[in-house]
Design a protein around this motif. Structure first.
Motif, mmCIF file in Angstrom:
data_model
loop_
_atom_site.group_PDB
_atom_site.id
_atom_site.type_symbol
_atom_site.label_atom_id
_atom_site.label_comp_id
_atom_site.label_asym_id
_atom_site.label_seq_id
_atom_site.Cartn_x
_atom_site.Cartn_y
_atom_site.Cartn_z
ATOM 1 N N ALA A 1 12.191 -31.145 36.659
ATOM 2 C CA ALA A 1 13.517 -31.161 37.300
ATOM 3 C C ALA A 1 14.054 -32.578 37.396
ATOM 4 N N MET A 2 13.205 -33.523 37.762
ATOM 5 C CA MET A 2 13.633 -34.913 37.895
ATOM 6 C C MET A 2 14.033 -35.487 36.542
ATOM 7 N N ALA A 3 13.273 -35.162 35.492
ATOM 8 C CA ALA A 3 13.600 -35.673 34.158
ATOM 9 C C ALA A 3 14.945 -35.121 33.694
ATOM 10 N N TYR A 4 15.202 -33.842 33.915
ATOM 11 C CA TYR A 4 16.493 -33.281 33.518
ATOM 12 C C TYR A 4 17.632 -33.836 34.365
ATOM 13 N N PHE A 5 17.351 -34.095 35.622
ATOM 14 C CA PHE A 5 18.376 -34.687 36.481
ATOM 15 C C PHE A 5 18.780 -36.062 35.962
ATOM 16 N N ASP A 6 17.801 -36.861 35.564
ATOM 17 C CA ASP A 6 18.118 -38.180 35.019
ATOM 18 C C ASP A 6 18.822 -38.066 33.670
ATOM 19 N N LEU A 7 18.367 -37.157 32.823
ATOM 20 C CA LEU A 7 19.005 -36.978 31.518
ATOM 21 C C LEU A 7 20.475 -36.610 31.656
ATOM 22 N N VAL A 8 20.767 -35.635 32.512
ATOM 23 C CA VAL A 8 22.155 -35.169 32.607
ATOM 24 C C VAL A 8 23.039 -36.203 33.290
ATOM 25 N N ASN A 9 22.444 -37.069 34.108
ATOM 26 C CA ASN A 9 23.236 -38.113 34.750
ATOM 27 C C ASN A 9 23.349 -39.381 33.912
ATOM 28 N N LYS B 1 28.466 -35.645 31.651
ATOM 29 C CA LYS B 1 29.516 -36.065 32.571
ATOM 30 C C LYS B 1 29.063 -35.869 34.018
ATOM 31 N N PRO B 2 29.615 -36.661 34.945
ATOM 32 C CA PRO B 2 29.293 -36.448 36.352
ATOM 33 C C PRO B 2 29.618 -35.016 36.772
ATOM 34 N N TYR B 3 28.806 -34.472 37.658
ATOM 35 C CA TYR B 3 28.985 -33.079 38.055
ATOM 36 C C TYR B 3 30.337 -32.876 38.734
ATOM 37 N N ASN B 4 31.079 -31.904 38.225
ATOM 38 C CA ASN B 4 32.363 -31.504 38.792
ATOM 39 C C ASN B 4 32.371 -29.979 38.755
ATOM 40 N N ALA B 5 32.378 -29.358 39.922
ATOM 41 C CA ALA B 5 32.258 -27.902 39.984
ATOM 42 C C ALA B 5 33.320 -27.201 39.147
ATOM 43 N N PRO C 1 22.905 -29.128 22.918
ATOM 44 C CA PRO C 1 23.270 -29.499 24.287
ATOM 45 C C PRO C 1 23.863 -28.317 25.055
ATOM 46 N N GLN C 2 23.388 -28.149 26.264
ATOM 47 C CA GLN C 2 23.913 -27.134 27.170
ATOM 48 C C GLN C 2 24.936 -27.781 28.103
ATOM 49 N N SER C 3 25.650 -26.979 28.824
ATOM 50 C CA SER C 3 26.653 -27.518 29.741
ATOM 51 C C SER C 3 25.972 -28.201 30.926
ATOM 52 N N VAL C 4 26.720 -29.045 31.591
ATOM 53 C CA VAL C 4 26.224 -29.697 32.807
ATOM 54 C C VAL C 4 25.795 -28.646 33.829
ATOM 55 N N GLU C 5 26.550 -27.575 33.940
ATOM 56 C CA GLU C 5 26.221 -26.517 34.902
ATOM 57 C C GLU C 5 24.886 -25.859 34.564
ATOM 58 N N VAL C 6 24.646 -25.571 33.287
ATOM 59 C CA VAL C 6 23.386 -24.957 32.882
ATOM 60 C C VAL C 6 22.217 -25.868 33.240
#
Length: 439
Positions: free
Chosen positions: A136-144, A148-152, A175-180
């Protein structure tokens, strides 16, 4: 803290990969034989040890430091410093996209294999729980870094990063979406929460996830999503286990120390030694401190002529991913967003009482108590700016908040990252794009 290699031991046939340069085409060679609990622990320890130093390089993109134009290492860092991402010099340091996926590879081995091969026990549950948390931490760093920054409102269509959950060399890494990706992060933390049974790790093993570290990660994830109540709830769960704050009035020591009272997860290098040697603290950062009343100033900086050298980071003893200070400031920020100003102010004051002289705190207390919600939010964000300087949080904080304009000067030339610049999202490294055309 002793180097992670102390905890890495060889077992007869280990998992190996063809190259860190093309993780998404990883091919295990030889025999993949982790069968026992110690062998699976060794696999995950290798995953921990592989966790990269990317946050040091994000610091180059912020308003925290200036590059020394006379440094021998300048060629490796200058294009990151001036946000030249699309066509950097070939010797420019590359953001460690592949290394993060290599970490994920190791966690996938645990998640997909350990439950089938190792008898049920609290130790097995803890180990698999750590794997879910680390993934989870690795994916959190990758997506950030690369999403793009998370925008609901747009997360469902904003481009994120590839998702690799199985050891399947035939799958397409699209690549999957930020939401995924965020949904996967939350799914992994939920599973980790059911498995982890160690509340806090002992000194020297606190590079491993504990329940406190997991709650800290959850709080950070929800903060970035602006899910204020969930972020607050997770921070409170962590604080119920560990709420220590070092009082700099009595103990003049960096709060980033792995063996200090605030340490929760001591995994990452905030600022590597080569970068410390190649940079100075920025005037913007220096100007944010009250040199007379802020007790962090003399711990963080050392005067060098008219400039200031950086004293944080650069040693294993300062490895730090989560510490209790963050929980206090996250709690305060979320309380403001939930319209609970009295408790937000109390939380802020409890924190800054440990960071300022008595005279400085007494004056700040008057100021804080008179703040409205907007002013208090700005004050909390500036406290984050000061508290977590050179710990790798600033770039992510800027992405999720103001995306302010930053100007860097190098060899007499100004380079500008404008407000809301697209370069607040880092381009996939060239070697990753070469190895995976789907990027």
């Amino acid at each position: 803290m002793k180097k992670f290699s102390k905890y890495i031991f060889l077992f007869a046939a280990a998992i190996a990969v063809t190259s860190c340069d093309d993780y998404l085409d990883i091919t295990p060679i030889g025999k993949v034989i982790p069968e026992t609990l110690p062998q699976f622990r060794a696999v995950l320890t290798t995953g921990y040890a592989t966790y990269p130093e990317h946050k040091s390089f994000t610091t180059l993109r912020t308003d925290e430091l200036v590059l020394n134009e006379f440094s021998d290492d300048l060629p490796y860092y200058k294009d990151i410093y001036i946000w030249k991402d699309t066509n950097p010099d070939r010797i420019t340091t590359t953001f460690q996209y592949q290394d993060l996926y290599t970490v994920i590879f190791y966690t996938n081995v645990l998640i997909n294999e350990a439950a089938n091969k190792v008898a049920a026990s609290p130790e097995r549950d803890q180990l698999i729980g750590e794997a879910y948390a680390l993934r989870a931490m690795a994916y959190f760093d990758l997506v950030n870094l690369f999403g793009k920054p998370y925008n609901a409102a747009t997360a469902g269509t904003d481009k994120g990063v590839p998702l690799a959950l199985e050891i399947d060399l035939e799958q397409a890494f699209v690549p999957q979406s930020v939401e995924v990706i965020y949904n996967q992060i939350i799914s992994d933390t939920d599973k980790a929460e059911k498995l982890l049974n160690v509340a806090t790790q002992t000194k020297g093993l606190n590079y491993r996830f504990s329940k406190t570290a997991l709650y800290s990660l959850e709080s950070r994830v929800y903060l970035y999503q602006k899910q204020w109540q969930k972020s607050l709830d997770a921070a409170n769960k962590a604080l119920e286990i560990k709420n220590n704050l070092i009082d700099l009035n009595t103990t003049k020591v960096l709060a980033t120390k792995f063996d200090g009272a605030e340490s929760i997860l001591a995994l990452e290098d905030g600022l590597i030694n080569r970068m410390k040697a190649a940079s100075y603290a920025s005037t913007d950062l220096i100007g944010s401190f009250d040199k007379q009343t802020d007790l962090r100033f003399s711990l963080y900086f050392l005067a060098s002529g008219s400039r200031y050298r950086i004293q944080k980071g650069g040693e294993d003893a300062q490895k730090c991913s989560f510490r209790s200070s963050e929980l206090y400031l996250t709690k305060a920020e979320t309380l403001v967003q939930l319209n609970n100003l009295p408790d937000a102010k109390t939380t802020v004051l409890n924190f800054i009482a440990k960071r300022y002289t008595k005279a400085g705190f007494d004056q700040l207390a008057i100021t804080v108590n008179g703040m409205n919600a907007a002013d208090l939010t700005n004050f909390i964000l500036e406290e984050r700016h000061r508290e977590f300087a050179f710990e790798g949080q600033r770039w992510f904080d800027l992405r999720r908040t103001s995306q302010k304009q930053i100007v860097h000067n190098l060899n007499g030339d100004d380079y500008t990252l404008i407000q809301n610049d697209p370069r607040y999202t880092i381009v996939y490294p060239a070697n990753a794009r070469l190895n995976n055309p789907n990027l």
